[in-house]
Design a protein around this motif. Structure first.
Motif, short mmCIF file in Angstrom:
data_model
loop_
_atom_site.label_atom_id
_atom_site.label_comp_id
_atom_site.label_asym_id
_atom_site.label_seq_id
_atom_site.Cartn_x
_atom_site.Cartn_y
_atom_site.Cartn_z
N ALA A 1 79.22 -9.57 -40.08
CA ALA A 1 79.30 -10.62 -39.06
C ALA A 1 78.03 -11.46 -39.08
O ALA A 1 76.98 -11.02 -39.58
CB ALA A 1 79.49 -9.99 -37.69
N ALA A 2 78.13 -12.61 -38.48
CA ALA A 2 76.94 -13.44 -38.29
C ALA A 2 75.94 -12.66 -37.43
O ALA A 2 76.34 -11.85 -36.59
CB ALA A 2 77.33 -14.74 -37.61
N PRO A 3 74.64 -12.88 -37.62
CA PRO A 3 73.64 -12.11 -36.88
C PRO A 3 73.84 -12.10 -35.36
O PRO A 3 73.70 -11.05 -34.73
CB PRO A 3 72.32 -12.78 -37.27
CG PRO A 3 72.57 -13.29 -38.66
CD PRO A 3 74.01 -13.76 -38.62
N ALA A 4 74.20 -13.20 -34.77
CA ALA A 4 74.40 -13.22 -33.31
C ALA A 4 75.58 -12.37 -32.90
O ALA A 4 75.54 -11.66 -31.89
CB ALA A 4 74.57 -14.66 -32.81
N GLU A 5 76.66 -12.41 -33.69
CA GLU A 5 77.82 -11.57 -33.40
C GLU A 5 77.47 -10.09 -33.57
O GLU A 5 77.89 -9.25 -32.78
CB GLU A 5 78.99 -11.93 -34.31
CG GLU A 5 79.61 -13.29 -34.04
CD GLU A 5 80.68 -13.60 -35.07
OE1 GLU A 5 81.64 -12.81 -35.19
OE2 GLU A 5 80.53 -14.62 -35.76
N ALA A 6 76.73 -9.79 -34.61
CA ALA A 6 76.32 -8.40 -34.85
C ALA A 6 75.44 -7.91 -33.71
O ALA A 6 75.61 -6.78 -33.24
CB ALA A 6 75.59 -8.29 -36.19
N ALA A 7 74.51 -8.74 -33.26
CA ALA A 7 73.65 -8.34 -32.15
C ALA A 7 74.46 -8.05 -30.90
O ALA A 7 74.20 -7.07 -30.19
CB ALA A 7 72.60 -9.42 -31.88
N ALA A 8 75.45 -8.87 -30.62
CA ALA A 8 76.31 -8.66 -29.44
C ALA A 8 77.09 -7.35 -29.56
O ALA A 8 77.19 -6.58 -28.61
CB ALA A 8 77.25 -9.84 -29.24
N PHE A 9 77.64 -7.09 -30.74
CA PHE A 9 78.41 -5.88 -30.97
C PHE A 9 77.54 -4.63 -30.80
O PHE A 9 77.90 -3.69 -30.10
CB PHE A 9 79.03 -5.90 -32.37
CG PHE A 9 79.67 -4.60 -32.76
CD1 PHE A 9 80.94 -4.26 -32.30
CD2 PHE A 9 79.00 -3.68 -33.57
CE1 PHE A 9 81.53 -3.06 -32.65
CE2 PHE A 9 79.57 -2.47 -33.92
CZ PHE A 9 80.85 -2.17 -33.47
N PHE A 10 76.37 -4.62 -31.46
CA PHE A 10 75.53 -3.43 -31.40
C PHE A 10 74.91 -3.23 -30.02
O PHE A 10 74.72 -2.10 -29.57
CB PHE A 10 74.47 -3.46 -32.50
CG PHE A 10 75.11 -3.33 -33.87
CD1 PHE A 10 75.85 -2.22 -34.22
CD2 PHE A 10 74.99 -4.36 -34.79
CE1 PHE A 10 76.45 -2.11 -35.47
CE2 PHE A 10 75.59 -4.26 -36.04
CZ PHE A 10 76.32 -3.13 -36.38
N THR A 11 74.65 -4.31 -29.31
CA THR A 11 74.20 -4.19 -27.92
C THR A 11 75.30 -3.55 -27.08
O THR A 11 75.04 -2.65 -26.27
CB THR A 11 73.81 -5.56 -27.34
OG1 THR A 11 72.70 -6.07 -28.10
CG2 THR A 11 73.43 -5.46 -25.87
#
Length: 157
Positions: A15-25
């Motif tokens: 995923a795009a970094p922002a999407e990945a950050a949201a998912f892992f958060t």
């Protein structure tokens, strides 16, 4: 053809970094690992109540010291008498192959509790060499060298 095109792990690109950050958060919002739960309990002020959602036989076989026994089926009738509404709850069950902790977390969330589940359950608690309380007292097994660091209380991750 690039390495990414031939890699089974990359057939679906990250995923795009922002999407990945949201998912892992989100994952960390809903889950806690056994090492972090243990460190929190050892601190003396964990900031949560740990709930064992297994049935009586599992509880008696062995449970995390200090946990509250509240089987999933009993949550609607007993949660209010065992848990303070403003104190977060972390649930656990047998292990990664069991949805009991997830069902317990869902039932508690529906009652208005802030809740996470302890990933790995009692299985990984035991595999990491943490103490278990049962009918004959508290016991501790050696950590499984394939799942936990030897000689260290945490994985340092």
């Amino acid at each position: 053809m690039s390495d990414i095109d031939t890699s089974p792990a990359m057939r679906v690109p990250p995923a795009a970094p922002a999407e990945a950050a949201a998912f892992f958060t989100a994952r960390l919002t809903f889950q806690a690992d056994v090492s972090d739960v243990r460190a929190s309990l050892d601190s003396g002020a964990p900031g949560f109540v740990l709930v064992d959602s297994r049935g009586t036989a599992g509880w008696q076989q062995g449970h995390v010291p200090g946990a509250v026994h509240l089987p999933v089926a009993d949550i609607p009738d007993r949660a209010a008498s065992l848990l303070a509404p403003r104190v977060p709850v972390i649930t656990y069950c047998w292990g990664p192959g069991c949805d009991g902790a997830t069902r317990a977390a869902l039932a508690l969330a529906r009652l208005g509790y802030q809740v996470k589940e302890m990933i790995g359950g009692i299985e990984y608690w035991i595999r990491e060499g943490f103490p278990v309380e049962g009918a004959t007292g508290t016991e501790r097994r050696a950590a499984d060298p394939l799942t936990a660091p030897i000689g260290s209380p945490t994985c340092a991750c």
